[in-house]
Design a protein around this motif. Structure first.
Motif, PDB file in Angstrom:
ATOM      1  N   ILE A  64       0.838  -1.208   0.000  1.00 41.77           N
ATOM      2  CA  ILE A  64       0.000   0.000   0.000  1.00 41.77           C
ATOM      3  C   ILE A  64       0.870   1.254   0.000  1.00 41.77           C
ATOM      4  O   ILE A  64       0.576   2.222  -0.692  1.00 41.77           O
ATOM      5  N   LEU A  65       1.972   1.228   0.746  1.00 45.43           N
ATOM      6  CA  LEU A  65       2.855   2.398   0.772  1.00 45.43           C
ATOM      7  C   LEU A  65       3.564   2.588  -0.563  1.00 45.43           C
ATOM      8  O   LEU A  65       3.946   3.702  -0.916  1.00 45.43           O
ATOM      9  N   GLY A  66       3.722   1.508  -1.309  1.00 50.16           N
ATOM     10  CA  GLY A  66       4.373   1.583  -2.616  1.00 50.16           C
ATOM     11  C   GLY A  66       3.459   2.011  -3.749  1.00 50.16           C
ATOM     12  O   GLY A  66       3.932   2.247  -4.864  1.00 50.16           O
ATOM     13  N   LEU A  67       2.163   2.133  -3.459  1.00 45.53           N
ATOM     14  CA  LEU A  67       1.228   2.530  -4.523  1.00 45.53           C
ATOM     15  C   LEU A  67       1.284   4.014  -4.846  1.00 45.53           C
ATOM     16  O   LEU A  67       0.631   4.457  -5.783  1.00 45.53           O
ATOM     17  N   GLY A  68       2.052   4.740  -4.083  1.00 45.80           N
ATOM     18  CA  GLY A  68       2.260   6.155  -4.413  1.00 45.80           C
ATOM     19  C   GLY A  68       1.208   7.054  -3.818  1.00 45.80           C
ATOM     20  O   GLY A  68       0.935   7.010  -2.636  1.00 45.80           O
ATOM     21  N   GLY A  69       0.635   7.884  -4.655  1.00 46.96           N
ATOM     22  CA  GLY A  69      -0.239   8.940  -4.172  1.00 46.96           C
ATOM     23  C   GLY A  69       0.544  10.244  -4.144  1.00 46.96           C
ATOM     24  O   GLY A  69       1.747  10.283  -4.416  1.00 46.96           O
ATOM     25  N   LYS A  70      -0.136  11.298  -3.802  1.00 44.86           N
ATOM     26  CA  LYS A  70       0.491  12.627  -3.804  1.00 44.86           C
ATOM     27  C   LYS A  70       1.376  12.850  -2.582  1.00 44.86           C
ATOM     28  O   LYS A  70       2.229  13.716  -2.588  1.00 44.86           O
ATOM     29  N   ARG A  71       1.142  12.098  -1.519  1.00 41.36           N
ATOM     30  CA  ARG A  71       1.893  12.224  -0.264  1.00 41.36           C
ATOM     31  C   ARG A  71       1.848  13.653   0.269  1.00 41.36           C
ATOM     32  O   ARG A  71       2.840  14.169   0.809  1.00 41.36           O
ATOM     33  N   ILE A  72       0.685  14.282   0.132  1.00 37.87           N
ATOM     34  CA  ILE A  72       0.557  15.686   0.526  1.00 37.87           C
ATOM     35  C   ILE A  72       0.680  15.869   2.037  1.00 37.87           C
ATOM     36  O   ILE A  72       1.228  16.873   2.500  1.00 37.87           O
ATOM     37  N   ARG A  73       0.208  14.918   2.821  1.00 37.33           N
ATOM     38  CA  ARG A  73       0.270  15.067   4.274  1.00 37.33           C
ATOM     39  C   ARG A  73       1.711  15.110   4.778  1.00 37.33           C
ATOM     40  O   ARG A  73       2.076  16.016   5.535  1.00 37.33           O
ATOM     41  N   PRO A  74       2.556  14.153   4.394  1.00 37.29           N
ATOM     42  CA  PRO A  74       3.949  14.260   4.857  1.00 37.29           C
ATOM     43  C   PRO A  74       4.672  15.471   4.271  1.00 37.29           C
ATOM     44  O   PRO A  74       5.541  16.043   4.935  1.00 37.29           O
ATOM     45  N   ASP A 125     -10.723   1.723   5.202  1.00 37.36           N
ATOM     46  CA  ASP A 125     -11.804   2.343   4.432  1.00 37.36           C
ATOM     47  C   ASP A 125     -12.166   1.481   3.221  1.00 37.36           C
ATOM     48  O   ASP A 125     -13.342   1.285   2.910  1.00 37.36           O
ATOM     49  N   ASP A 126     -11.156   0.946   2.548  1.00 37.35           N
ATOM     50  CA  ASP A 126     -11.402   0.078   1.389  1.00 37.35           C
ATOM     51  C   ASP A 126     -12.162  -1.185   1.791  1.00 37.35           C
ATOM     52  O   ASP A 126     -13.035  -1.651   1.057  1.00 37.35           O
ATOM     53  N   ILE A 127     -11.838  -1.731   2.957  1.00 36.94           N
ATOM     54  CA  ILE A 127     -12.561  -2.912   3.438  1.00 36.94           C
ATOM     55  C   ILE A 127     -14.014  -2.542   3.705  1.00 36.94           C
ATOM     56  O   ILE A 127     -14.938  -3.252   3.283  1.00 36.94           O
ATOM     57  N   MET A 128     -14.224  -1.422   4.394  1.00 33.00           N
ATOM     58  CA  MET A 128     -15.584  -1.003   4.737  1.00 33.00           C
ATOM     59  C   MET A 128     -16.421  -0.719   3.492  1.00 33.00           C
ATOM     60  O   MET A 128     -17.620  -0.991   3.466  1.00 33.00           O
ATOM     61  N   ASP A 129     -15.777  -0.176   2.461  1.00 33.31           N
ATOM     62  CA  ASP A 129     -16.474   0.152   1.210  1.00 33.31           C
ATOM     63  C   ASP A 129     -16.494  -1.014   0.229  1.00 33.31           C
ATOM     64  O   ASP A 129     -17.077  -0.902  -0.845  1.00 33.31           O
ATOM     65  N   ASP A 130     -15.813  -2.104   0.562  1.00 29.35           N
ATOM     66  CA  ASP A 130     -15.638  -3.242  -0.339  1.00 29.35           C
ATOM     67  C   ASP A 130     -15.105  -2.774  -1.695  1.00 29.35           C
ATOM     68  O   ASP A 130     -15.550  -3.212  -2.754  1.00 29.35           O
ATOM     69  N   ALA A 131     -14.123  -1.872  -1.627  1.00 32.90           N
ATOM     70  CA  ALA A 131     -13.537  -1.288  -2.832  1.00 32.90           C
ATOM     71  C   ALA A 131     -12.560  -2.259  -3.483  1.00 32.90           C
ATOM     72  O   ALA A 131     -11.703  -2.827  -2.802  1.00 32.90           O
ATOM     73  N   PRO A 132     -12.650  -2.452  -4.794  1.00 32.11           N
ATOM     74  CA  PRO A 132     -11.729  -3.366  -5.469  1.00 32.11           C
ATOM     75  C   PRO A 132     -10.392  -2.721  -5.827  1.00 32.11           C
ATOM     76  O   PRO A 132      -9.389  -3.425  -5.970  1.00 32.11           O
ATOM     77  N   LEU A 133     -10.378  -1.394  -5.973  1.00 29.59           N
ATOM     78  CA  LEU A 133      -9.165  -0.708  -6.446  1.00 29.59           C
ATOM     79  C   LEU A 133      -8.799   0.458  -5.541  1.00 29.59           C
ATOM     80  O   LEU A 133      -9.667   1.145  -5.004  1.00 29.59           O
ATOM     81  N   ARG A 134      -7.494   0.686  -5.434  1.00 30.80           N
ATOM     82  CA  ARG A 134      -6.941   1.858  -4.763  1.00 30.80           C
ATOM     83  C   ARG A 134      -5.807   2.338  -5.641  1.00 30.80           C
ATOM     84  O   ARG A 134      -4.887   1.587  -5.948  1.00 30.80           O
ATOM     85  N   ARG A 135      -5.896   3.584  -6.094  1.00 34.46           N
ATOM     86  CA  ARG A 135      -4.875   4.167  -6.973  1.00 34.46           C
ATOM     87  C   ARG A 135      -4.640   3.304  -8.213  1.00 34.46           C
ATOM     88  O   ARG A 135      -3.512   3.115  -8.655  1.00 34.46           O
ATOM     89  N   GLY A 136      -5.729   2.732  -8.731  1.00 28.20           N
ATOM     90  CA  GLY A 136      -5.666   1.934  -9.944  1.00 28.20           C
ATOM     91  C   GLY A 136      -5.138   0.524  -9.764  1.00 28.20           C
ATOM     92  O   GLY A 136      -4.929  -0.182 -10.749  1.00 28.20           O
ATOM     93  N   ASN A 137      -4.913   0.106  -8.532  1.00 26.13           N
ATOM     94  CA  ASN A 137      -4.394  -1.233  -8.233  1.00 26.13           C
ATOM     95  C   ASN A 137      -5.352  -1.940  -7.272  1.00 26.13           C
ATOM     96  O   ASN A 137      -6.165  -1.305  -6.608  1.00 26.13           O
ATOM     97  N   GLU A 138      -5.173  -3.257  -7.195  1.00 32.81           N
ATOM     98  CA  GLU A 138      -5.987  -4.024  -6.254  1.00 32.81           C
ATOM     99  C   GLU A 138      -5.824  -3.479  -4.840  1.00 32.81           C
ATOM    100  O   GLU A 138      -4.717  -3.126  -4.424  1.00 32.81           O
ATOM    101  N   THR A 139      -6.922  -3.424  -4.103  1.00 29.35           N
ATOM    102  CA  THR A 139      -6.843  -3.054  -2.702  1.00 29.35           C
ATOM    103  C   THR A 139      -6.192  -4.199  -1.926  1.00 29.35           C
ATOM    104  O   THR A 139      -6.118  -5.332  -2.404  1.00 29.35           O
ATOM    105  N   VAL A 140      -5.723  -3.903  -0.739  1.00 30.04           N
ATOM    106  CA  VAL A 140      -5.038  -4.903   0.073  1.00 30.04           C
ATOM    107  C   VAL A 140      -5.944  -6.096   0.353  1.00 30.04           C
ATOM    108  O   VAL A 140      -5.534  -7.248   0.226  1.00 30.04           O
ATOM    109  N   HIS A 141      -7.205  -5.824   0.713  1.00 32.82           N
ATOM    110  CA  HIS A 141      -8.090  -6.949   1.054  1.00 32.82           C
ATOM    111  C   HIS A 141      -8.455  -7.790  -0.167  1.00 32.82           C
ATOM    112  O   HIS A 141      -8.804  -8.955  -0.030  1.00 32.82           O
TER     113      HIS A 141
END
Length: 195
Positions: free
Chosen positions: A34-44, A79-95
């Motif tokens: 999940i940490l390797g999927l990137g994102g904008k990293r705006i918080r850090p 959040d992805d588990i709760m939403d039963d989301a299949p993708l995060r940042r265009g990749n499979e979610t962890v679950h």
């Protein structure tokens, strides 16, 4: 000051330097994934920027910045588990890539790992960071619960919705900035703003 892109690179380089092969693999590989999927990293980035605004070297803020990033990604796994989301940042979610139990446990481990990054600071700074982080983490959970509750309501007011967004998203952005101020040991007046 550096550019946003430079700060993003600093965070990524620090993240890579902190990654180790750990056992059990089914706990730690999803975290690296999940940490390797990137994102904008705006918080850090905000943590590093705010430290520099108050005359600290951004390098001093890297552990706190990574704590914020790890926590944010922990919340995304759950959040992805709760939403039963299949993708995060265009990749499979962890679950989806592993399973729900692995997602929950790896997410839980990420919360603990986030706190461990604060251990690199002197006691007074550690205390202030941990207090802020605990308050913020609980608010993020409150925002997530309101989000879940609102799915079954048709009478959500604009005020309620804005409060949910504030807690689910905005408080972590504000905390990321305040962490940089805490690390820089700026005045209380400079560091305090309404989160």
């Amino acid at each position: 000051m550096h550019s946003i892109q430079q700060y993003q690179e600093f965070v990524l380089d620090y993240l890579k330097s902190e990654q180790r092969d750990k056992e059990p693999k089914n706990l730690y590989e999803p975290i690296a994934y999940i940490l390797g999927l990137g994102g904008k990293r705006i918080r850090p980035v905000l943590t590093l920027m705010s430290a520099e605004i108050f005359d600290a070297d951004y390098k001093e803020a890297l552990p706190a910045a990574l704590a914020v990033e790890v926590f944010h990604n922990f919340s995304l796994i759950h959040d992805d588990i709760m939403d039963d989301a299949p993708l995060r940042r265009g990749n499979e979610t962890v679950h989806e890539k592993w399973d729900v139990n692995t997602g929950i446990l790896s997410g839980d481990a990420m919360l603990i790992l986030a706190y461990q990054y604060f251990e690199q600071y002197e006691p007074a700074i550690f205390r202030d960071l941990a207090k802020l982080f605990s308050k913020t983490a609980l608010e993020v959970c409150e925002g997530q619960q309101w989000d879940v509750d609102f799915e079954n309501r048709e009478d959500v007011t604009l005020t309620e919705y804005l409060k949910m967004i504030q807690y689910k998203t905005a408080v972590l952005l504000g905390a990321a900035m305040k962490m940089g101020a805490i690390i820089a040991q700026t005045s209380t007046q400079n560091a305090n703003f309404d989160l």
